[in-house]
Design a protein around this motif. Structure first.
Motif, PDB file in Angstrom:
ATOM      1  N   CYS A  83       0.831  -1.219   0.000  1.00  9.16           N
ATOM      2  CA  CYS A  83       0.000   0.000   0.000  1.00  9.16           C
ATOM      3  C   CYS A  83       0.860   1.261   0.000  1.00  9.16           C
ATOM      4  CB  CYS A  83      -0.950   0.004   1.193  1.00  9.16           C
ATOM      5  SG  CYS A  83      -2.281  -1.197   1.007  1.00  9.16           S
ATOM      6  N   LEU A  84       2.074   1.171   0.580  1.00  7.78           N
ATOM      7  CA  LEU A  84       2.987   2.316   0.558  1.00  7.78           C
ATOM      8  C   LEU A  84       3.530   2.532  -0.856  1.00  7.78           C
ATOM      9  CD1 LEU A  84       5.068   1.837   3.808  1.00  7.78           C
ATOM     10  CD2 LEU A  84       3.731   3.850   3.198  1.00  7.78           C
ATOM     11  N   ARG A  85       3.901   1.427  -1.511  1.00  2.00           N
ATOM     12  CA  ARG A  85       4.461   1.518  -2.868  1.00  2.00           C
ATOM     13  C   ARG A  85       3.414   1.974  -3.859  1.00  2.00           C
ATOM     14  NH1 ARG A  85       7.219  -3.003  -1.414  1.00  2.00           N
ATOM     15  NH2 ARG A  85       5.537  -4.368  -2.073  1.00  2.00           N
ATOM     16  N   SER A  86       2.214   1.432  -3.716  1.00  2.00           N
ATOM     17  CA  SER A  86       1.190   1.679  -4.718  1.00  2.00           C
ATOM     18  C   SER A  86      -0.171   1.779  -4.017  1.00  2.00           C
ATOM     19  CB  SER A  86       1.274   0.524  -5.717  1.00  2.00           C
ATOM     20  OG  SER A  86       0.086   0.273  -6.332  1.00  2.00           O
ATOM     21  N   PRO A  87      -0.551   3.008  -3.577  1.00  2.00           N
ATOM     22  CA  PRO A  87      -1.806   3.158  -2.817  1.00  2.00           C
ATOM     23  C   PRO A  87      -3.004   2.648  -3.615  1.00  2.00           C
ATOM     24  CG  PRO A  87      -0.504   5.167  -2.735  1.00  2.00           C
ATOM     25  CD  PRO A  87       0.156   4.277  -3.748  1.00  2.00           C
ATOM     26  N   PRO A  88      -3.850   1.816  -3.001  1.00  2.00           N
ATOM     27  CA  PRO A  88      -4.986   1.224  -3.725  1.00  2.00           C
ATOM     28  C   PRO A  88      -6.018   2.271  -4.161  1.00  2.00           C
ATOM     29  CG  PRO A  88      -4.551   0.025  -1.708  1.00  2.00           C
ATOM     30  CD  PRO A  88      -3.741   1.273  -1.641  1.00  2.00           C
ATOM     31  N   THR A  89      -6.832   1.873  -5.144  1.00  2.00           N
ATOM     32  CA  THR A  89      -7.901   2.739  -5.647  1.00  2.00           C
ATOM     33  C   THR A  89      -9.124   2.668  -4.735  1.00  2.00           C
ATOM     34  OG1 THR A  89      -8.373   0.832  -7.042  1.00  2.00           O
ATOM     35  CG2 THR A  89      -7.326   2.707  -8.107  1.00  2.00           C
ATOM     36  N   TYR A  90      -9.185   1.672  -3.867  1.00  2.00           N
ATOM     37  CA  TYR A  90     -10.293   1.573  -2.919  1.00  2.00           C
ATOM     38  C   TYR A  90      -9.915   2.256  -1.608  1.00  2.00           C
ATOM     39  CZ  TYR A  90      -7.441  -2.416  -1.414  1.00  2.00           C
ATOM     40  OH  TYR A  90      -6.400  -3.201  -0.997  1.00  2.00           O
ATOM     41  N   ALA A  91     -10.929   2.545  -0.784  1.00  2.00           N
ATOM     42  CA  ALA A  91     -10.668   3.241   0.480  1.00  2.00           C
ATOM     43  C   ALA A  91     -10.197   2.280   1.557  1.00  2.00           C
ATOM     44  CB  ALA A  91     -11.938   3.945   0.936  1.00  2.00           C
ATOM     45  N   ALA A 214     -22.135   7.620  -4.933  1.00  2.00           N
ATOM     46  CA  ALA A 214     -22.530   6.635  -3.914  1.00  2.00           C
ATOM     47  C   ALA A 214     -21.310   5.969  -3.280  1.00  2.00           C
ATOM     48  CB  ALA A 214     -23.415   5.567  -4.554  1.00  2.00           C
ATOM     49  N   LYS A 215     -21.504   5.476  -2.055  1.00  2.00           N
ATOM     50  CA  LYS A 215     -20.480   4.651  -1.420  1.00  2.00           C
ATOM     51  C   LYS A 215     -20.871   3.207  -1.678  1.00  2.00           C
ATOM     52  CE  LYS A 215     -19.226   7.766   2.285  1.00  2.00           C
ATOM     53  NZ  LYS A 215     -18.955   7.933   3.718  1.00  2.00           N
ATOM     54  N   VAL A 216     -19.937   2.395  -2.146  1.00  2.00           N
ATOM     55  CA  VAL A 216     -20.294   1.019  -2.467  1.00  2.00           C
ATOM     56  C   VAL A 216     -19.354   0.022  -1.785  1.00  2.00           C
ATOM     57  CG1 VAL A 216     -21.153   1.723  -4.743  1.00  2.00           C
ATOM     58  CG2 VAL A 216     -18.879   0.731  -4.550  1.00  2.00           C
ATOM     59  N   ARG A 230      -8.697  -3.904  -7.134  1.00  2.00           N
ATOM     60  CA  ARG A 230      -8.146  -2.584  -7.487  1.00  2.00           C
ATOM     61  C   ARG A 230      -8.676  -2.142  -8.850  1.00  2.00           C
ATOM     62  NH1 ARG A 230      -2.488  -0.744  -5.762  1.00  2.00           N
ATOM     63  NH2 ARG A 230      -2.174  -1.623  -3.700  1.00  2.00           N
ATOM     64  N   GLU A 231      -8.696  -3.078  -9.799  1.00  2.00           N
ATOM     65  CA  GLU A 231      -9.167  -2.762 -11.149  1.00  2.00           C
ATOM     66  C   GLU A 231     -10.671  -2.433 -11.125  1.00  2.00           C
ATOM     67  OE1 GLU A 231      -7.140  -2.349 -13.749  1.00  2.00           O
ATOM     68  OE2 GLU A 231      -8.832  -1.844 -15.055  1.00  2.00           O
ATOM     69  N   CYS A 232     -11.451  -3.230 -10.375  1.00  2.00           N
ATOM     70  CA  CYS A 232     -12.894  -2.951 -10.248  1.00  2.00           C
ATOM     71  C   CYS A 232     -13.106  -1.572  -9.616  1.00  2.00           C
ATOM     72  CB  CYS A 232     -13.570  -3.987  -9.350  1.00  2.00           C
ATOM     73  SG  CYS A 232     -13.735  -5.601 -10.100  1.00  2.00           S
ATOM     74  N   ALA A 233     -12.364  -1.284  -8.545  1.00  2.00           N
ATOM     75  CA  ALA A 233     -12.540  -0.006  -7.837  1.00  2.00           C
ATOM     76  C   ALA A 233     -12.199   1.162  -8.759  1.00  2.00           C
ATOM     77  CB  ALA A 233     -11.676   0.018  -6.582  1.00  2.00           C
ATOM     78  N   ALA A 234     -11.125   1.011  -9.547  1.00  2.00           N
ATOM     79  CA  ALA A 234     -10.729   2.088 -10.473  1.00  2.00           C
ATOM     80  C   ALA A 234     -11.865   2.353 -11.463  1.00  2.00           C
ATOM     81  CB  ALA A 234      -9.449   1.701 -11.204  1.00  2.00           C
ATOM     82  N   THR A 235     -12.472   1.300 -11.982  1.00  2.00           N
ATOM     83  CA  THR A 235     -13.589   1.436 -12.935  1.00  2.00           C
ATOM     84  C   THR A 235     -14.768   2.160 -12.275  1.00  2.00           C
ATOM     85  OG1 THR A 235     -12.906  -0.640 -13.955  1.00  2.00           O
ATOM     86  CG2 THR A 235     -15.126   0.121 -14.468  1.00  2.00           C
ATOM     87  N   LEU A 236     -15.050   1.794 -11.026  1.00  2.00           N
ATOM     88  CA  LEU A 236     -16.188   2.393 -10.312  1.00  2.00           C
ATOM     89  C   LEU A 236     -15.948   3.873 -10.018  1.00  2.00           C
ATOM     90  CD1 LEU A 236     -16.926  -0.580  -7.890  1.00  2.00           C
ATOM     91  CD2 LEU A 236     -18.426   0.248  -9.713  1.00  2.00           C
ATOM     92  N   GLU A 243     -16.794   6.379  -3.072  1.00  2.00           N
ATOM     93  CA  GLU A 243     -15.921   5.578  -2.212  1.00  2.00           C
ATOM     94  C   GLU A 243     -16.203   4.091  -2.404  1.00  2.00           C
ATOM     95  OE1 GLU A 243     -14.643   6.563   2.113  1.00  2.00           O
ATOM     96  OE2 GLU A 243     -16.325   5.164   2.268  1.00  2.00           O
ATOM     97  N   VAL A 244     -15.122   3.314  -2.527  1.00  2.00           N
ATOM     98  CA  VAL A 244     -15.263   1.857  -2.670  1.00  2.00           C
ATOM     99  C   VAL A 244     -14.622   1.189  -1.456  1.00  2.00           C
ATOM    100  CG1 VAL A 244     -14.713  -0.166  -4.081  1.00  2.00           C
ATOM    101  CG2 VAL A 244     -15.094   2.053  -5.189  1.00  2.00           C
ATOM    102  N   LYS A 245     -15.391   0.342  -0.776  1.00  2.00           N
ATOM    103  CA  LYS A 245     -14.817  -0.510   0.266  1.00  2.00           C
ATOM    104  C   LYS A 245     -14.904  -1.948  -0.244  1.00  2.00           C
ATOM    105  CE  LYS A 245     -15.876   2.433   4.216  1.00  2.00           C
ATOM    106  NZ  LYS A 245     -16.698   2.595   5.441  1.00  2.00           N
TER     107      LYS A 245
END
Ligand SMILES: [Zn+2]
Ligand SMILES: [Zn+2]
Length: 261
Positions: A83-91, A214-216, A230-236, A243-245
């Motif tokens: 997560c430090l190297r590459s922060p995720p697209t989800y929360a 929306a938050k999903v 990560r890929e799904c969250a980026a699309t959303l 916000e994606v959890k």
């Protein structure tokens, strides 16, 4: 009705329910959801002792973003190296248990064996978990299968899990809003770089949806490297989600050392 009368009535109802359960268990003896070993007819458990012992809940300290188990003193600011190297697209992402032994068998039976009789065992795992971090999610989206694979398997295990995670919010589960545009190679056969490349642009959202601002909650069975979610969250996020959890039943990774940032 007085309080005492009410308590007496509910005690009576509980006793009746217990008797009925014992009777049903005599006719259909309860079995362990993993190994099918017969359990005592009075048992209220879903697993035999051995299988129950093989189910390991993830414990703090966790990476505050991806939920990976970390080693060391508890620190709620901990992040893992990934997560430090590459922060995720989800929360935030959380998994309930480690993907091993009994849990692996439950997931495989559901996924490849279309065996929904394991749902009771999975619900028992979910009942013992704390899902309060997901109460503010408006919509619940299962990670989709490509439609051809969905037809072959006959079910999407992520949709079944979404129903087990959120039995009170079934009307908020939207299995068709997020979809796979094309068939991709199974992620388990690929390296990290190939995994990211394989899924780039693989997901899309249907235009008639309520995702704007929306938050999903995105649901899947197993969190392996996180590339899929990560890929799904980026699309959303591109589609307007604020916000994606991510919630998965199980997690593959072994605990690692965390860093405070
Ligand atoms: Zn068992
Ligand atoms: Zn992390």
């Amino acid at each position: 009705m007085t309080m005492i009368q009410k308590t007496a009535k509910s005690n009576k109802q509980n006793a009746m329910a217990g008797l009925l359960r014992n009777f049903m268990h005599l006719v259909f003896p309860p079995v362990c959801a993993v190994c099918r070993e017969r359990l005592d007819f009075r048992s209220e458990q879903s697993f035999c002792r051995q299988c129950a012992g093989s189910i390991i809940y993830l414990k703090k300290p966790l990476c505050r973003t991806c939920g990976m188990e970390l080693i060391g003193e508890e620190d709620r600011n901990f992040l893992c190296g990934e997560c430090l190297r590459s922060p995720p697209t989800y929360a935030l992402a959380r998994s309930l248990v480690r993907y091993q032994a009994g849990v692996r068998q439950l997931v495989q039976k559901l996924k490849y064996g279309r065996d929904t009789s394991v749902s009771g065992g999975i619900s028992a795992i979910i009942d013992a978990a704390d899902l309060t971090e997901f109460t503010d999610c408006r919509w619940i989206l299962p990670v989709p299968l490509y439609r051809q694979r969905h037809r072959q398997r006959g079910l999407n295990q992520a949709t079944i899990l979404a129903g087990l995670f959120f039995p009170e919010k079934k009307q908020n589960i939207r299995p068709d809003w997020l979809y796979r545009k094309y068939n991709t190679t199974p992620q388990t056969t690929l390296s990290g770089f190939e995994r990211r490349n394989n899924l780039a642009g693989a997901f899309a959202v249907r235009s008639d949806n309520g995702l704007q601002n929306a938050k999903v909650c995105l649901v899947d069975d197993v969190y392996t490297t996180g590339t899929t979610v990560r890929e799904c969250a980026a699309t959303l996020i591109v589609a307007g989600v604020c916000e994606v959890k991510v919630l998965t039943l199980a997690r593959v990774a072994v605990p690692q050392r965390g860093r405070n940032r």
